[in-house]
Design an enzyme around this catalytic site. Sequence first.
Site, short mmCIF file in Angstrom:
data_model
loop_
_atom_site.label_atom_id
_atom_site.label_comp_id
_atom_site.label_asym_id
_atom_site.label_seq_id
_atom_site.Cartn_x
_atom_site.Cartn_y
_atom_site.Cartn_z
N ASN A 150 0.82 -1.22 0.00
CA ASN A 150 0.00 0.00 0.00
C ASN A 150 0.86 1.27 0.00
OD1 ASN A 150 0.91 -0.13 2.62
ND2 ASN A 150 -1.08 -0.56 3.53
N ARG A 288 3.39 7.26 11.17
CA ARG A 288 2.83 6.74 12.42
C ARG A 288 2.59 7.90 13.38
NH1 ARG A 288 1.38 3.12 9.97
NH2 ARG A 288 1.84 0.90 10.21
N HIS A 336 -7.22 6.28 10.12
CA HIS A 336 -6.12 5.60 9.42
C HIS A 336 -6.66 4.81 8.21
CE1 HIS A 336 -2.14 3.18 10.02
NE2 HIS A 336 -2.34 3.52 8.77
#
Length: 402
Positions: A150, A288, A336
């Site tokens: 991805n 992150r 997310h």
Amino acid sequence: MSNKEKILCVLYDDPIDGYPTSYARNSIPKLDQYPDGQSMPSPKNIDFTPGELLGSISGELGLRKFIENAGHELIVTSDKDSKDSVFDQHLSDASIVISQPFWPAYLTKDRIDKSPNLKLAITAGIGSDHVDLQSAIENNLTVCEVTYCNSISVAEHAVMQILALVRNYIPQYKWVVSGGWNISDSVSRSYDIEGMDVGVVAAGRIGTAVLKRMKPFDVNLHYTDRHRLPESIENDLNLTYHKDVDSLVQNCDVVSIHCPLHPETEHLFNDTLISKMRKGSYIVNTARGKICDKDAITRALENGQLAGYAGDVWFPQPAPNDHTWRTAPNHALTPHTSGTSLSAQARYAAGVREILECWFENRPIREEYLIVQSGSLAGTGAHSYSAGNTTEGSDQASKFKS
Ligand code: NDP
């Protein structure tokens, strides 16, 4: 074939209106290889139609038929953070855990210590920081992820959010939906990106794809990374290399973050680093959440040091309802999602199947998928990560109420 395995798969919930029965498009493009020539996931077979919702609990990553036909047991749940969660109940005798970074099942030291049968942790996606890698190393677990599955999905999302911030897209959309025609309100924070300095922290698969996609906007491109890119790429993209992140942020208007989370990068963007940025800078973080100090970002949005913040990664996940980013000014955050478009799901579901086929048949897992093996960082893990633990505080995910 090895003994019967218990496979515990943690996925996000189905849509609130139920599992889809139809889709916006009939198909997704078929890609032959990744941009660097790496081959696509290559399981012997798949039992799903690419383009379906596979990452939610009813999608089951398209794995049930394959796993049960092979004589193994599959448990699928989204209940991962509650006291005595389904995840915790089954972990005690599971041998394989599959989890997605979007809805991560945090494999902390405590959980690993309580799972004597656990041998393999598969990340259905990229980024295995939800696993205590130090503990995985010490307990001889194999940790792997579907490298590249991805990366382009995320790069597209990051570019979208860079433009959304600089052009001030979200407030303008809100004016339309609320029946307004408030042009001054819409444009009083809206700029052209042309001519701006745009930099990435880490020029790996995603960071490089972001740089390539930003080049046609006629911006000045910058990057920092532990390893320098080949000269040919630096020349093609007219890149300025910075030996550290301090130098990068001082010379950029927009910074997009693309390094993994490991002890070296945890809270890299804190008050000190943010204060070195140009006033009115933008940060997009699709790497992150914990790479940024949550409160430092909120403070910088409130006092204007940052003109905007976007991205899709939070810590922990799901983000507690009172997470300060939800209500901070001038953000364009999503949950997310960047790496779990329907297109990406088809690739990582196939990649997980490929990994399981290898595991059941005692064949080696691709080197590029490995993060930890045989008591040390391995494969991509040895190149891009450093050992240690970044799961501390993940128990706060239990504060989220849907
Ligand atoms: P890559 O492994 O291709 O790239 C990571 C890069 O980060 C490498 O070039 C590595 O450098 C560099 N790096 C590591 N530590 C540092 C550091 N301290 N300072 C500067 N650079 C550093 O991975 P991807 O590009 O595919 O993915 C990157 C990250 O993006 C993932 O680890 C994950 O956390 C996140 N991600 C997010 C997704 C989402 O849905 N939002 C989906 C997919 C990934 P080198 O190897 O040269 O040492």
